[in-house]
Write a protein that holds these residues in place. Structure first.
Motif, PDB file in Angstrom:
ATOM      1  N   ALA A  68       0.416  -1.175  -0.163  1.00  0.00           N
ATOM      2  CA  ALA A  68      -0.443   0.377  -0.200  1.00  0.00           C
ATOM      3  C   ALA A  68       0.856   1.089   0.297  1.00  0.00           C
ATOM      4  CB  ALA A  68      -0.983   0.335   1.156  1.00  0.00           C
ATOM      5  N   ALA A  69       1.723   1.401   1.167  1.00  0.00           N
ATOM      6  CA  ALA A  69       3.118   2.419   1.166  1.00  0.00           C
ATOM      7  C   ALA A  69       3.774   2.823  -1.092  1.00  0.00           C
ATOM      8  CB  ALA A  69       3.795   2.529   1.797  1.00  0.00           C
ATOM      9  N   PHE A  70       4.546   1.573  -1.087  1.00  0.00           N
ATOM     10  CA  PHE A  70       4.572   1.508  -2.399  1.00  0.00           C
ATOM     11  C   PHE A  70       3.798   2.158  -3.849  1.00  0.00           C
ATOM     12  CE2 PHE A  70       6.341  -0.581  -6.325  1.00  0.00           C
ATOM     13  CZ  PHE A  70       7.472   0.347  -6.374  1.00  0.00           C
ATOM     14  N   ALA A  71       2.910   1.209  -3.591  1.00  0.00           N
ATOM     15  CA  ALA A  71       2.037   2.126  -4.016  1.00  0.00           C
ATOM     16  C   ALA A  71       1.628   3.771  -4.507  1.00  0.00           C
ATOM     17  CB  ALA A  71       0.119   1.651  -4.420  1.00  0.00           C
ATOM     18  N   ALA A  72       1.602   4.196  -3.470  1.00  0.00           N
ATOM     19  CA  ALA A  72       1.575   5.494  -2.839  1.00  0.00           C
ATOM     20  C   ALA A  72       2.076   6.443  -3.134  1.00  0.00           C
ATOM     21  CB  ALA A  72       0.469   5.635  -1.167  1.00  0.00           C
ATOM     22  N   ALA A  73       3.655   6.066  -3.006  1.00  0.00           N
ATOM     23  CA  ALA A  73       4.727   6.424  -3.397  1.00  0.00           C
ATOM     24  C   ALA A  73       4.786   6.217  -4.946  1.00  0.00           C
ATOM     25  CB  ALA A  73       5.843   5.344  -2.927  1.00  0.00           C
ATOM     26  N   PHE A  74       4.619   5.317  -5.211  1.00  0.00           N
ATOM     27  CA  PHE A  74       4.756   5.224  -6.676  1.00  0.00           C
ATOM     28  C   PHE A  74       4.021   6.132  -7.630  1.00  0.00           C
ATOM     29  CE2 PHE A  74       5.587   3.264 -11.188  1.00  0.00           C
ATOM     30  CZ  PHE A  74       6.457   3.238 -10.750  1.00  0.00           C
ATOM     31  N   GLU A  75       3.014   6.272  -6.849  1.00  0.00           N
ATOM     32  CA  GLU A  75       2.596   7.518  -8.062  1.00  0.00           C
ATOM     33  C   GLU A  75       2.803   8.925  -7.760  1.00  0.00           C
ATOM     34  OE1 GLU A  75      -0.689   9.061 -10.012  1.00  0.00           O
ATOM     35  OE2 GLU A  75      -0.774   7.297  -9.411  1.00  0.00           O
ATOM     36  N   GLY A  76       3.328   9.184  -7.554  1.00  0.00           N
ATOM     37  CA  GLY A  76       4.747  10.027  -7.654  1.00  0.00           C
ATOM     38  C   GLY A  76       5.243   9.975  -8.987  1.00  0.00           C
ATOM     39  N   GLU A  77       6.249   8.359  -8.766  1.00  0.00           N
ATOM     40  CA  GLU A  77       6.762   8.116 -10.255  1.00  0.00           C
ATOM     41  C   GLU A  77       6.242   8.016 -11.405  1.00  0.00           C
ATOM     42  OE1 GLU A  77      10.586   8.277  -9.234  1.00  0.00           O
ATOM     43  OE2 GLU A  77       9.514   8.806  -8.467  1.00  0.00           O
ATOM     44  N   ARG A  78       4.908   7.969 -11.270  1.00  0.00           N
ATOM     45  CA  ARG A  78       4.044   7.723 -12.677  1.00  0.00           C
ATOM     46  C   ARG A  78       3.840   9.170 -13.160  1.00  0.00           C
ATOM     47  NH1 ARG A  78      -0.100   8.210 -14.590  1.00  0.00           N
ATOM     48  NH2 ARG A  78      -1.111   9.247 -12.734  1.00  0.00           N
ATOM     49  N   ARG A  79       3.419  10.022 -12.053  1.00  0.00           N
ATOM     50  CA  ARG A  79       3.556  10.869 -12.808  1.00  0.00           C
ATOM     51  C   ARG A  79       4.963  12.214 -13.435  1.00  0.00           C
ATOM     52  NH1 ARG A  79       0.809  12.106  -7.944  1.00  0.00           N
ATOM     53  NH2 ARG A  79       1.989  12.746  -7.103  1.00  0.00           N
ATOM     54  N   TRP A  80       5.974  11.767 -12.861  1.00  0.00           N
ATOM     55  CA  TRP A  80       7.618  12.353 -13.284  1.00  0.00           C
ATOM     56  C   TRP A  80       7.640  11.168 -14.496  1.00  0.00           C
ATOM     57  CZ3 TRP A  80      11.270   8.592 -14.481  1.00  0.00           C
ATOM     58  CH2 TRP A  80      11.911   9.231 -14.742  1.00  0.00           C
ATOM     59  N   LEU A  81       7.000  10.268 -14.740  1.00  0.00           N
ATOM     60  CA  LEU A  81       7.266   9.206 -15.661  1.00  0.00           C
ATOM     61  C   LEU A  81       6.691   9.817 -17.346  1.00  0.00           C
ATOM     62  CD1 LEU A  81       8.952   6.959 -17.371  1.00  0.00           C
ATOM     63  CD2 LEU A  81       7.686   5.470 -16.677  1.00  0.00           C
ATOM     64  N   SER A  82       5.237  10.752 -16.779  1.00  0.00           N
ATOM     65  CA  SER A  82       4.692  10.574 -18.106  1.00  0.00           C
ATOM     66  C   SER A  82       4.850  12.192 -17.387  1.00  0.00           C
ATOM     67  CB  SER A  82       2.819  10.961 -17.131  1.00  0.00           C
ATOM     68  OG  SER A  82       2.500   9.259 -16.684  1.00  0.00           O
ATOM     69  N   ASP A  83       4.963  12.783 -16.832  1.00  0.00           N
ATOM     70  CA  ASP A  83       5.644  14.401 -17.250  1.00  0.00           C
ATOM     71  C   ASP A  83       6.976  14.391 -18.608  1.00  0.00           C
ATOM     72  OD1 ASP A  83       3.932  15.577 -15.674  1.00  0.00           O
ATOM     73  OD2 ASP A  83       5.791  15.499 -13.923  1.00  0.00           O
ATOM     74  N   CYS A  84       7.937  13.520 -18.207  1.00  0.00           N
ATOM     75  CA  CYS A  84       8.898  13.326 -18.519  1.00  0.00           C
ATOM     76  C   CYS A  84       8.783  13.043 -20.930  1.00  0.00           C
ATOM     77  CB  CYS A  84       9.926  12.332 -18.350  1.00  0.00           C
ATOM     78  SG  CYS A  84      10.747  11.881 -17.019  1.00  0.00           S
ATOM     79  N   ALA A  85       7.851  12.332 -20.620  1.00  0.00           N
ATOM     80  CA  ALA A  85       6.986  11.961 -21.270  1.00  0.00           C
ATOM     81  C   ALA A  85       6.599  12.873 -22.839  1.00  0.00           C
ATOM     82  CB  ALA A  85       6.027  10.331 -21.349  1.00  0.00           C
ATOM     83  N   ALA A  86       6.018  13.354 -21.742  1.00  0.00           N
ATOM     84  CA  ALA A  86       5.122  15.084 -22.100  1.00  0.00           C
ATOM     85  C   ALA A  86       6.326  16.347 -23.032  1.00  0.00           C
ATOM     86  CB  ALA A  86       4.624  15.820 -21.447  1.00  0.00           C
ATOM     87  N   ARG A  87       7.326  16.282 -22.221  1.00  0.00           N
ATOM     88  CA  ARG A  87       8.771  16.865 -22.701  1.00  0.00           C
ATOM     89  C   ARG A  87       9.628  16.393 -24.105  1.00  0.00           C
ATOM     90  NH1 ARG A  87       9.461  17.317 -16.975  1.00  0.00           N
ATOM     91  NH2 ARG A  87      10.867  16.546 -17.145  1.00  0.00           N
TER      92      ARG A  87
END
Length: 188
Positions: A68-87
């Motif tokens: 549960a903690a990893f899933a919550a923390a990984f959400e920020g990593e998922r957003r980071w990866l999506s932001d990288c892709a957008a750039r």
């Protein structure tokens, strides 16, 4: 204190994005900007679209606090990866890309299946491997440091080891595809 089996499993899982030649080339600045864009595109396809594997794992094992903690923390990593892709500039569509993306969709499905298994140790093993590999993957993609995820308590279990190995194989296969794409672009 981690057991010898836990340390071995976590160290083994950390190797795909730490030791693959293509990941090293990206990390060391020896790869082309297009190769970096391709890597971001491919890993975004694998890890950014919801539901992400950590969410699926947390749902499959609702009583596991680490998941549960990893899933919550990984959400920020998922957003980071999506932001990288957008750039970055996406790869140019061609027949090879279509085949590679199809292979990547199969890898994503395999990852989501591993994460969603309710057999004890399967989701935990796959996500422990992802947590161990993620800092190396992120460093290869853009040179930044990922948050360090605390390793879970692992038991010596074949399901855990199997799923850790499967996650490592998925990441390794993505690096292999990227390396082949780069090699196909080199003048002969």
């Amino acid at each position: 204190m981690a057991t010898a089996a836990e340390r071995w499993a976590i160290e083994a899982a950390a190797r795909p994005s730490e030791a693959h030649a293509f990941a090293i080339a990206l990390r060391d600045g020896a790869a082309t900007p297009r190769a970096r864009s391709d890597a971001i595109h491919f890993f975004t396809m694998l890890h950014a679209p919801p539901p992400v594997a950590p969410q699926r794992a947390a749902m499959a094992s609702p009583h596991d606090r680490w998941l549960a903690a990893f899933a919550a923390a990984f959400e920020g990593e998922r957003r980071w990866l999506s932001d990288c892709a957008a750039r970055t500039i996406p790869p140019r569509p061609d027949l090879a890309l279509a085949r590679q993306e199809a292979a990547l969709r199969q890898q994503r499905q395999a990852l989501l299946t591993l994460a969603g298994l309710d057999r004890p140790g399967t989701a935990l093993g796959a996500m422990a491997a992802l947590a161990a590999d993620w800092p190396h993957l992120r460093r290869a993609l853009d040179g930044s440091d990922a948050p360090a995820f605390d390793p879970p308590e692992l038991v010596e279990d074949r399901a855990v080891a199997f799923c850790m190995a499967q996650l490592a194989a998925i990441h390794r296969s993505v690096w292999d595809i990227l390396e082949a794409r780069q090699a196909a672009r080199l003048p002969r």
